[in-house]
Scaffold this active site. Structure first.
Site, short mmCIF file in Angstrom:
data_model
loop_
_atom_site.label_atom_id
_atom_site.label_comp_id
_atom_site.label_asym_id
_atom_site.label_seq_id
_atom_site.Cartn_x
_atom_site.Cartn_y
_atom_site.Cartn_z
N TYR A 51 4.72 37.10 -8.87
CA TYR A 51 3.86 36.82 -10.03
C TYR A 51 4.54 35.95 -11.09
O TYR A 51 3.86 35.36 -11.93
CB TYR A 51 3.43 38.12 -10.73
CG TYR A 51 2.60 39.07 -9.91
CD1 TYR A 51 2.03 38.69 -8.70
CD2 TYR A 51 2.38 40.37 -10.35
CE1 TYR A 51 1.28 39.58 -7.96
CE2 TYR A 51 1.63 41.27 -9.61
CZ TYR A 51 1.09 40.87 -8.41
OH TYR A 51 0.35 41.77 -7.69
N LEU A 189 -11.24 45.81 -11.75
CA LEU A 189 -12.39 45.19 -12.42
C LEU A 189 -12.82 43.96 -11.63
O LEU A 189 -13.46 43.04 -12.17
CB LEU A 189 -12.03 44.83 -13.87
CG LEU A 189 -11.61 46.02 -14.75
CD1 LEU A 189 -11.04 45.54 -16.07
CD2 LEU A 189 -12.81 46.96 -14.99
N ARG A 191 -11.21 41.42 -10.65
CA ARG A 191 -10.66 40.20 -11.27
C ARG A 191 -11.53 39.70 -12.40
O ARG A 191 -11.57 38.51 -12.69
CB ARG A 191 -10.47 39.08 -10.22
CG ARG A 191 -9.54 39.44 -9.09
CD ARG A 191 -9.45 38.37 -8.04
NE ARG A 191 -8.42 38.71 -7.07
CZ ARG A 191 -8.59 39.52 -6.05
NH1 ARG A 191 -9.77 40.08 -5.84
NH2 ARG A 191 -7.60 39.79 -5.23
P1 NAP Z 1 -8.58 43.07 -12.76
O1 NAP Z 1 -7.75 44.07 -13.47
O2 NAP Z 1 -9.56 43.54 -11.75
O3 NAP Z 1 -9.39 42.18 -13.82
C1 NAP Z 1 -8.73 41.44 -14.80
C2 NAP Z 1 -9.79 40.79 -15.67
O4 NAP Z 1 -10.52 41.81 -16.36
C3 NAP Z 1 -9.20 39.87 -16.72
O5 NAP Z 1 -9.99 38.71 -16.75
C4 NAP Z 1 -9.33 40.64 -18.02
O6 NAP Z 1 -9.59 39.83 -19.15
C5 NAP Z 1 -10.57 41.47 -17.74
N1 NAP Z 1 -10.56 42.69 -18.55
C6 NAP Z 1 -9.60 43.64 -18.61
N2 NAP Z 1 -9.95 44.61 -19.49
C7 NAP Z 1 -11.14 44.23 -20.00
C8 NAP Z 1 -12.00 44.81 -20.97
N3 NAP Z 1 -11.67 45.96 -21.58
N4 NAP Z 1 -13.17 44.16 -21.27
C9 NAP Z 1 -13.48 42.99 -20.66
N5 NAP Z 1 -12.69 42.39 -19.74
C10 NAP Z 1 -11.53 43.02 -19.41
O7 NAP Z 1 -7.68 41.92 -12.10
P2 NAP Z 1 -6.35 41.74 -11.28
O8 NAP Z 1 -5.32 41.10 -12.12
O9 NAP Z 1 -6.76 41.06 -10.01
O10 NAP Z 1 -5.86 43.19 -10.84
C11 NAP Z 1 -5.03 43.98 -11.64
C12 NAP Z 1 -3.60 44.00 -11.14
O11 NAP Z 1 -3.51 44.41 -9.78
C13 NAP Z 1 -2.88 42.66 -11.12
O12 NAP Z 1 -2.58 42.18 -12.40
C14 NAP Z 1 -1.69 42.98 -10.25
O13 NAP Z 1 -0.69 43.70 -10.96
C15 NAP Z 1 -2.37 43.84 -9.18
N6 NAP Z 1 -2.75 43.04 -7.98
C16 NAP Z 1 -2.09 43.28 -6.82
C17 NAP Z 1 -2.38 42.56 -5.67
C18 NAP Z 1 -1.62 42.85 -4.42
O14 NAP Z 1 -1.75 42.08 -3.44
N7 NAP Z 1 -0.85 43.91 -4.39
C19 NAP Z 1 -3.40 41.58 -5.68
C20 NAP Z 1 -4.09 41.37 -6.87
C21 NAP Z 1 -3.77 42.11 -8.01
P3 NAP Z 1 -8.50 39.44 -20.27
O15 NAP Z 1 -7.33 38.83 -19.52
O16 NAP Z 1 -9.23 38.47 -21.14
O17 NAP Z 1 -8.07 40.65 -21.02
#
Ligand code: NAP
Length: 304
Positions: A51, A189, A191
């Site tokens: 990352y 969420l 993404r």
């Molecule tokens: P996610 O958590 O599903 O969604 C992130 C999005 O949700 C961002 O655009 C964020 O906006 C928005 N959000 C968060 N809180 C909110 C709220 N209270 N109201 C409105 N919007 C909100 O996305 P993700 O990054 O894909 O998944 C989370 C984590 O999982 C990653 O960061 C990573 O650590 C992990 N991950 C792991 C893998 C793997 O292969 N192991 C793959 C993908 C992800 P803002 O940025 O504007 O706050």
């Protein structure tokens, strides 16, 4: 404060952790957001060498006690010596003496799992990591990973799991519950796709459900995962107000009838179309992006 247990470890993690993928475009704001989340009671943060956010995490956890830090080794580093040096690199960037949970980011069939796990166990022995986890592993791959471990048990599998992407159900969720291995739910969420106008009916339903609890649609979406049991969601937010809202997803539970009502509402969506909307195109997946970057760097070296 309500806690989740990590596998059989007895380790108490906040009911949600904070993800850090794709952070880094506005570091001061994001460090402030993470730090506010930790001050609100979240003690679990997830990163990965892939990352590029380990130094950002180092800043956000600086001066905080009792943090539980998870990172991941990339599949391109699964040979024995590479695992050891990848971990040393992560420790240096994170500025900590040990990583609490070190995860294999993605299966890599070209390296024998026994070789990778031998290195992971050496890291535990040397006190560089505390627990071993995997990510994006199927049940079959988890069995092989566990069988390759001599002195440790797998404590977690980090997989995509959300209202819109329910692929872990039922095989992985059942297996993990039976083996007492935690599911760390990434992209809870979807993404951010959950907030697309095309899901406005679902958001209305979530908001209506949350109203009785004084909670928002986002908090209900995350709480739905917590209520599944044995699941620790790790949403990512780059804004303080979002992180604080996420923090309010902890410490309460949807009623059984509300879970059932939500499930039946969701079944009215066509799963296939949901998955195709929310799953990233294969060539935009972080592992594939990483592999393509690596290949193109090899190509440009050849051309030099
Ligand atoms: P996610 O958590 O599903 O969604 C992130 C999005 O949700 C961002 O655009 C964020 O906006 C928005 N959000 C968060 N809180 C909110 C709220 N209270 N109201 C409105 N919007 C909100 O996305 P993700 O990054 O894909 O998944 C989370 C984590 O999982 C990653 O960061 C990573 O650590 C992990 N991950 C792991 C893998 C793997 O292969 N192991 C793959 C993908 C992800 P803002 O940025 O504007 O706050």
């Amino acid at each position: 404060m309500a806690y989740a247990q990590l596998g059989k470890t007895g380790e108490k993690l906040s009911e949600i952790g904070l993800g850090t993928w794709q952070l880094g475009s506005n570091e001061p704001r994001e460090v402030e957001a993470l730090s506010a989340g930790f001050d609100s009671g979240i003690n679990f943060v997830d990163t990965a060498e892939m990352y590029g956010t380990e130094t950002l995490v180092a800043k956000a956890i600086s001066g905080k006690d009792g943090m539980f830090v998870a990172s991941k080794v990339s599949p391109t580093h699964f040979h024995y010596d590479d695992v050891i040096s990848a971990c040393d690199g992560s420790l240096r960037r994170l500025g900590i003496k040990h990583i609490d949970l070190y995860q294999l980011h993605w299966p890599n069939r070209s390296v024998p799992i026994g070789e990778t796990m031998r290195a992971m166990e050496k890291l535990v022995e040397d006190g560089k990591i505390r627990y071993i986890g995997v990510s994006n592993f199927s049940v079959v791959e988890m069995r092989a990973a566990q069988a390759a471990l001599k002195r440790n048990e797998l404590v977690s599998n980090q997989v995509e799991y959300s209202l819109l992407v329910r692929d872990p159900e039922p095989d992985l969720t059942k297996y993990c519950r039976r083996e007492r291995i935690s599911i760390i739910a990434y992209s809870p969420l979807s993404r951010g796709h959950l907030f697309d106008p095309r899901y406005s009916k679902l958001i209305e339903f979530l908001a209506e459900t949350g109203r009785k609890h004084g909670k928002t649609a986002t908090q209900v979406a995350i709480n739905w995962l917590i209520c599944k049991g044995n699941v620790i969601p790790i949403p990512r937010a780059s804004r303080k107000e979002h992180v604080l809202e996420l923090s309010g997803a902890m410490g309460w539970r949807l009623a059984k009838e509300e879970m059932l009502a939500l499930d039946s509402f969701l079944s009215s969506f066509r799963r296939r179309s949901l998955a195709s909307v929310t799953k990233p195109a294969m060539n935009s997946h972080p592992f594939v992006t990483h592999a393509l970057t690596w290949l193109s760097s090899l190509r440009s070296k050849k051309e030099d």
